[in-house]
Design a protein around this motif. Structure first.
Motif, PDB file in Angstrom:
ATOM      1  N   VAL A 159     122.631  44.232  64.381  1.00  0.00           N
ATOM      2  CA  VAL A 159     123.077  44.837  65.644  1.00  0.00           C
ATOM      3  C   VAL A 159     123.242  46.339  65.472  1.00  0.00           C
ATOM      4  O   VAL A 159     122.836  47.121  66.342  1.00  0.00           O
ATOM      5  N   TRP A 160     123.807  46.771  64.354  1.00  0.00           N
ATOM      6  CA  TRP A 160     123.980  48.203  64.114  1.00  0.00           C
ATOM      7  C   TRP A 160     122.628  48.915  64.080  1.00  0.00           C
ATOM      8  O   TRP A 160     122.459  49.959  64.716  1.00  0.00           O
ATOM      9  N   ALA A 161     121.653  48.341  63.363  1.00  0.00           N
ATOM     10  CA  ALA A 161     120.333  48.968  63.256  1.00  0.00           C
ATOM     11  C   ALA A 161     119.628  48.995  64.611  1.00  0.00           C
ATOM     12  O   ALA A 161     119.012  50.009  64.968  1.00  0.00           O
ATOM     13  N   LEU A 162     119.725  47.913  65.365  1.00  0.00           N
ATOM     14  CA  LEU A 162     119.097  47.888  66.692  1.00  0.00           C
ATOM     15  C   LEU A 162     119.728  48.907  67.630  1.00  0.00           C
ATOM     16  O   LEU A 162     119.024  49.634  68.336  1.00  0.00           O
ATOM     17  N   ALA A 169     116.854  51.558  67.428  1.00  0.00           N
ATOM     18  CA  ALA A 169     115.954  51.116  68.498  1.00  0.00           C
ATOM     19  C   ALA A 169     116.413  51.616  69.865  1.00  0.00           C
ATOM     20  O   ALA A 169     115.596  52.037  70.678  1.00  0.00           O
ATOM     21  N   LEU A 170     117.710  51.559  70.123  1.00  0.00           N
ATOM     22  CA  LEU A 170     118.224  51.954  71.431  1.00  0.00           C
ATOM     23  C   LEU A 170     118.811  53.356  71.453  1.00  0.00           C
ATOM     24  O   LEU A 170     119.115  53.887  72.520  1.00  0.00           O
ATOM     25  N   GLY A 171     119.044  53.929  70.288  1.00  0.00           N
ATOM     26  CA  GLY A 171     119.550  55.291  70.222  1.00  0.00           C
ATOM     27  C   GLY A 171     121.003  55.444  70.604  1.00  0.00           C
ATOM     28  O   GLY A 171     121.413  56.508  71.045  1.00  0.00           O
ATOM     29  N   VAL A 172     121.794  54.389  70.435  1.00  0.00           N
ATOM     30  CA  VAL A 172     123.209  54.452  70.792  1.00  0.00           C
ATOM     31  C   VAL A 172     124.010  54.725  69.522  1.00  0.00           C
ATOM     32  O   VAL A 172     123.936  53.971  68.569  1.00  0.00           O
ATOM     33  N   PRO A 173     124.769  55.815  69.488  1.00  0.00           N
ATOM     34  CA  PRO A 173     125.613  56.066  68.313  1.00  0.00           C
ATOM     35  C   PRO A 173     126.734  55.047  68.238  1.00  0.00           C
ATOM     36  O   PRO A 173     127.408  54.779  69.227  1.00  0.00           O
ATOM     37  N   MET A 174     126.897  54.457  67.092  1.00  0.00           N
ATOM     38  CA  MET A 174     127.939  53.441  66.899  1.00  0.00           C
ATOM     39  C   MET A 174     129.153  54.100  66.278  1.00  0.00           C
ATOM     40  O   MET A 174     129.038  55.047  65.506  1.00  0.00           O
ATOM     41  N   PRO A 175     130.360  53.559  66.611  1.00  0.00           N
ATOM     42  CA  PRO A 175     131.588  54.160  66.032  1.00  0.00           C
ATOM     43  C   PRO A 175     131.651  53.950  64.538  1.00  0.00           C
ATOM     44  O   PRO A 175     131.075  53.074  63.995  1.00  0.00           O
ATOM     45  N   ALA A 182     128.211  37.182  57.779  1.00  0.00           N
ATOM     46  CA  ALA A 182     128.978  38.361  58.191  1.00  0.00           C
ATOM     47  C   ALA A 182     128.117  39.622  58.163  1.00  0.00           C
ATOM     48  O   ALA A 182     128.212  40.459  59.058  1.00  0.00           O
ATOM     49  N   LEU A 183     127.289  39.777  57.157  1.00  0.00           N
ATOM     50  CA  LEU A 183     126.530  41.015  57.003  1.00  0.00           C
ATOM     51  C   LEU A 183     125.271  41.086  57.855  1.00  0.00           C
ATOM     52  O   LEU A 183     125.008  42.111  58.491  1.00  0.00           O
ATOM     53  N   VAL A 184     124.475  40.023  57.868  1.00  0.00           N
ATOM     54  CA  VAL A 184     123.171  40.082  58.536  1.00  0.00           C
ATOM     55  C   VAL A 184     123.287  40.388  60.035  1.00  0.00           C
ATOM     56  O   VAL A 184     122.645  41.319  60.523  1.00  0.00           O
ATOM     57  N   PRO A 185     124.108  39.654  60.808  1.00  0.00           N
ATOM     58  CA  PRO A 185     124.188  40.003  62.238  1.00  0.00           C
ATOM     59  C   PRO A 185     124.777  41.389  62.497  1.00  0.00           C
ATOM     60  O   PRO A 185     124.291  42.106  63.376  1.00  0.00           O
ATOM     61  N   VAL A 186     125.791  41.763  61.743  1.00  0.00           N
ATOM     62  CA  VAL A 186     126.430  43.067  61.965  1.00  0.00           C
ATOM     63  C   VAL A 186     125.458  44.201  61.654  1.00  0.00           C
ATOM     64  O   VAL A 186     125.311  45.142  62.442  1.00  0.00           O
ATOM     65  N   LEU A 187     124.763  44.107  60.538  1.00  0.00           N
ATOM     66  CA  LEU A 187     123.809  45.154  60.188  1.00  0.00           C
ATOM     67  C   LEU A 187     122.607  45.163  61.125  1.00  0.00           C
ATOM     68  O   LEU A 187     122.080  46.230  61.448  1.00  0.00           O
ATOM     69  N   SER A 240     134.663  46.770  60.563  1.00  0.00           N
ATOM     70  CA  SER A 240     135.427  45.896  61.451  1.00  0.00           C
ATOM     71  C   SER A 240     134.598  44.691  61.877  1.00  0.00           C
ATOM     72  O   SER A 240     135.137  43.586  62.022  1.00  0.00           O
ATOM     73  N   GLY A 241     133.297  44.866  62.077  1.00  0.00           N
ATOM     74  CA  GLY A 241     132.442  43.738  62.428  1.00  0.00           C
ATOM     75  C   GLY A 241     132.351  42.712  61.312  1.00  0.00           C
ATOM     76  O   GLY A 241     132.395  41.501  61.558  1.00  0.00           O
ATOM     77  N   VAL A 242     132.252  43.176  60.079  1.00  0.00           N
ATOM     78  CA  VAL A 242     132.178  42.257  58.937  1.00  0.00           C
ATOM     79  C   VAL A 242     133.496  41.504  58.788  1.00  0.00           C
ATOM     80  O   VAL A 242     133.507  40.278  58.590  1.00  0.00           O
ATOM     81  N   VAL A 243     134.618  42.203  58.881  1.00  0.00           N
ATOM     82  CA  VAL A 243     135.920  41.536  58.772  1.00  0.00           C
ATOM     83  C   VAL A 243     136.106  40.535  59.907  1.00  0.00           C
ATOM     84  O   VAL A 243     136.581  39.409  59.688  1.00  0.00           O
ATOM     85  N   PHE A 244     135.699  40.899  61.118  1.00  0.00           N
ATOM     86  CA  PHE A 244     135.792  39.983  62.258  1.00  0.00           C
ATOM     87  C   PHE A 244     134.979  38.719  62.000  1.00  0.00           C
ATOM     88  O   PHE A 244     135.461  37.607  62.214  1.00  0.00           O
TER      89      PHE A 244
END
Length: 157
Positions: free
Chosen positions: A144-147, A151-157, A137-142, A113-117
């Motif tokens: 943010v997902w990796a961070l 890094a923060l330990g937050v599970p992403m949907p 589209a890919l670099v910021p989404v990936l 959804s982030g890439v499509v957005f």
């Protein structure tokens, strides 16, 4: 409608949209806090709160300017010109993907959804170079997902 009136309507719409995000969309479509790391609602709440703050500041600025002009007896000048050039459709093209982003994340996941957005927003801005669109589209989404995930330990949907 004058430019000032159309700006005030735009600020009002942004205030309503950010309140909708803060009060309903973000709490409804965010996963429960697992008890470790950072809450999944922190970043969206900060972004929506920042949008709300900026819209309130813009609306306040316009109201104070109108009050100052009415006290001095001046006309609004350029602000009283017709706002025939205001592109409400352009604003709607950006607000629609923003409104659909959280429901899409809960159904499809963060990365698709982030890439499509990001692709939609670039398309609406006039970007037509496919390599640039894919990279932006890919670099910021990936990133943010990796961070968020590692890094923060937050599970992403």
């Amino acid at each position: 409608m004058t430019n000032v009136q159309s700006e005030n309507c735009g600020y009002g719409g942004m205030i309503a949209a950010s309140l909708l995000l803060l009060l309903w969309l973000i709490p409804s479509y965010s996963p429960e806090y697992p008890g470790y790391g950072m809450s999944a609602t922190l970043v969206p709440n900060l972004a929506a709160g920042f949008i709300l703050l900026l819209a309130l500041l813009g609306l306040t600025r316009n109201m104070l300017k109108a009050r100052r002009l009415s006290r001095s007896g001046e006309t609004a000048g350029a602000g009283a010109a017709s706002a025939a050039g205001v592109a409400w459709g352009h604003l709607l093209r950006f607000m629609l993907p923003c409104a659909l982003l959280m429901p899409a994340m809960s159904r499809l996941g963060f990365i698709p959804s982030g890439v499509v957005f990001m692709l939609l927003v670039q398309w609406f801005c006039g970007q037509r170079k496919p390599v640039a669109m894919v990279l932006v589209a890919l670099v910021p989404v990936l990133t943010v997902w990796a961070l968020m995930r590692f890094a923060l330990g937050v599970p992403m949907p």
